[in-house]
Design an enzyme around this catalytic site. Structure first.
Site, PDB file in Angstrom:
ATOM      1  CD  GLU A 101      -3.001  -1.143   2.118  1.00 27.33           C
ATOM      2  OE1 GLU A 101      -4.172  -1.274   1.803  1.00 27.33           O
ATOM      3  OE2 GLU A 101      -2.629  -1.024   3.299  1.00 27.33           O
ATOM      4  CB  CYS A 114       3.130   7.111   3.332  1.00 25.75           C
ATOM      5  SG  CYS A 114       3.671   5.918   4.552  1.00 25.75           S
ATOM      6  CB  CYS A 121       8.149  -5.778   8.477  1.00 27.99           C
ATOM      7  SG  CYS A 121       9.625  -5.111   9.299  1.00 27.99           S
ATOM      8  CB  CYS A 125       7.408  -3.432  15.998  1.00 24.30           C
ATOM      9  SG  CYS A 125       9.051  -2.978  15.415  1.00 24.30           S
ATOM     10  CB  CYS A 128       3.920  -2.823  13.599  1.00 27.26           C
ATOM     11  SG  CYS A 128       4.034  -2.629  11.811  1.00 27.26           S
ATOM     12  N   GLY A 180       7.104  -2.321   5.782  1.00 24.10           N
ATOM     13  CA  GLY A 180       8.470  -2.829   5.698  1.00 24.10           C
ATOM     14  C   GLY A 180       9.508  -1.940   6.344  1.00 24.10           C
ATOM     15  CD  GLU A 181      13.947  -0.752   9.082  1.00 25.19           C
ATOM     16  OE1 GLU A 181      13.128  -0.369   9.927  1.00 25.19           O
ATOM     17  OE2 GLU A 181      14.813   0.004   8.596  1.00 25.19           O
ATOM     18  CB  SER A 212      10.601   5.820   8.914  1.00 18.75           C
ATOM     19  OG  SER A 212      10.239   5.363  10.198  1.00 18.75           O
ATOM     20  CB  SER A 234      10.523   3.473  14.813  1.00 18.52           C
ATOM     21  OG  SER A 234       9.922   3.928  13.628  1.00 18.52           O
ATOM     22  CG  LEU A 235      13.359   6.350  20.922  1.00 22.21           C
ATOM     23  CD1 LEU A 235      14.652   5.653  20.592  1.00 22.21           C
ATOM     24  CD2 LEU A 235      13.632   7.825  21.287  1.00 22.21           C
ATOM     25  CG  ASN A 311      -3.411   4.704  13.748  1.00 22.35           C
ATOM     26  OD1 ASN A 311      -4.320   5.455  14.090  1.00 22.35           O
ATOM     27  ND2 ASN A 311      -2.333   5.132  13.115  1.00 22.35           N
ATOM     28  CB  CYS A 354       1.044   4.852  11.250  1.00 18.80           C
ATOM     29  SG  CYS A 354       1.428   6.508  10.910  1.00 18.80           S
TER      30      CYS A 354
END
Ligand code: SAH
Ligand code: SF4
Length: 377
Positions: A101, A114, A121, A125, A128, A180-181, A212, A234-235, A311, A354
């Site tokens: 997407e 975006c 991924c 996380c 996510c 994805g990363e 990111s 992304s902390l 989200n 997100c």
């Protein structure tokens, strides 16, 4: 197999042309037709000699990923779902195809796209939905740049919703914050970024292209060397114990190493700060003590904070933060002198926020329904 020219940056296209005895300026002309004019049919490249056009027709294609659907949200946000071929888990049963997407967020002074970098991924996380799907495969250069190609060329024929003007380049900013990363698909992402920045293609400013990352430390150093663009990290947690839990890559690259990598990146970065993204998860990382720890942690890193209210997605196990918790958290950071933005949720009605991006496209042939029926039987 014909060569997809969308897989090449200008250097790659020039080399491919050279192998065929064609001059560099020809490669440049074709590159501009593809990326600036949005032309995929060689027959329409009118200033190219007919003999070369015919050669291209027999050896090459310009193929963008297939659009499964395009949605427009009430707030003007757009989402495309691209079909990028059969999923690896679908070998025996072609019920699912891979989907990626892309989301376009129009604002008064800019248009942000975006972009996704992988199908799924591997980094898992916990909050996510892409991470929950697991990893399927890296996107090709053509699939990454193709997302920008489709957005730029389909939006530039449409008048802006507020001003009514037709923008020459509706996409002014790119954020690699889709599925994805990006730094785990390093070579393809760097080539695609190069095309985004190239004046013969999209000519985006380095400051307006953001990668990111969840914190792949060695790849952050390589990005600084190869293609320094704006960086978001992304902390999501202010200490290793908590970050180990919710961003598992932290067990490999803990916070002290991540902060040091951020400082090194800033030596090369086009902006003089790192953006720290922080997903606010109710009761998990949204307490005042967490905000105070963040101040300690980032003391030596010039940075801004982007707070992202979680989200939700089905069975996530997490909840959105309360408005009051968000306000207190933000004020603690602001009082310490930080610039803090809170991400507004856009495109809620089309699931474009997100962490809500889906990775699968139902096969339109109806096999999905057959499988569901079979499983239910
Ligand atoms: N893999 C990269 C880029 C893609 S994710 C990264 O992790 O940085 C883009 C941002 O959306 C990240 O900050 C990510 O943590 C955040 N995100 C993921 N799931 C989310 C969710 N459910 N709600 C809000 N933000 C989420
Ligand atoms: Fe991967 Fe980013 Fe999602 Fe983590 S937040 S699982 S790194 S896409």
């Amino acid at each position: 197999m014909p060569q997809n020219l969308l897989d090449f940056d200008l250097a790659g296209l020039t080399a491919w042309f050279a192998e065929r005895g064609e001059k560099p300026f020809r490669a440049r002309q074709v590159f501009r037709w593809i990326h600036q004019s949005g032309v995929t049919d060689f027959a329409q490249m009118t200033d190219i000699a007919k003999s070369l056009r015919e050669k291209l027709q027999s050896e090459a294609i310009v193929q963008v990923p297939a659009i499964n659907y395009a949605h427009v949200s009430a707030d003007g946000t757009r989402k495309w779902l691209f079909d990028v071929g059969p999923g690896s888990d679908a070998a025996a049963d072609q019920a699912w195809r891979n989907g990626i997407e892309t989301v376009f967020i129009p604002e008064d002074d800019r248009g942000t796209l975006c972009v996704s970098s992988q199908v799924g991924c591997a980094l898992e996380c916990t909050f996510c939905s892409t991470g929950r799907q697991g990893f399927n495969r890296n996107l090709t250069v053509a699939e990454i740049v193709g997302q920008l190609w489709v957005a730029q060329h389909s939006l530039k024929t449409e008048p802006n919703r507020t001003t009514g003007e037709i923008a020459e380049r509706p996409v002014s900013n790119v954020v690699m914050m889709g599925m994805g990363e990006p730094l785990a698909n390093f070579e393809n992402v760097v080539t695609a970024l190069g095309i985004m920045l190239d004046d013969h293609a999209y000519g985006l400013s380095r400051r307006r292209v953001t990668v990111s990352t969840s914190g792949l430390v060695p790849a952050m150093d390589r990005l600084a060397e190869r293609c320094p663009v704006a960086l978001a990290v992304s902390l999501h947690a202010p200490n290793d114990a908590l970050r180990d839990q919710i961003v598992p890559i932290n067990r490999k690259y803990p916070l002290a190493e991540l902060m040091a990598a951020c400082r090194r990146y800033l030596v090369h970065a086009p902006r003089d700060f790192i953006t720290f993204e922080y997903v606010m998860l109710a009761g998990v990382n949204d307490q005042p003590a967490h905000a105070r720890q963040l101040i300690e942690l980032t003391r030596d890193v010039p940075c801004k904070f982007n707070l992202i209210p979680f989200n939700p997605f089905p069975d996530s196990g997490y909840e959105k933060p309360r408005a009051e918790a968000l306000r207190v958290f933000r004020e603690i950071l602001q009082d310490a002198g930080y610039v803090v933005t809170t991400r507004k949720t856009r495109g809620d009605d089309i699931d474009a926020a997100c962490g809500q991006l889906a990775g699968k496209v139902a096969d339109k042939s109806g096999r999905v329904m057959k499988r569901i029926h079979r499983e239910a039987a």
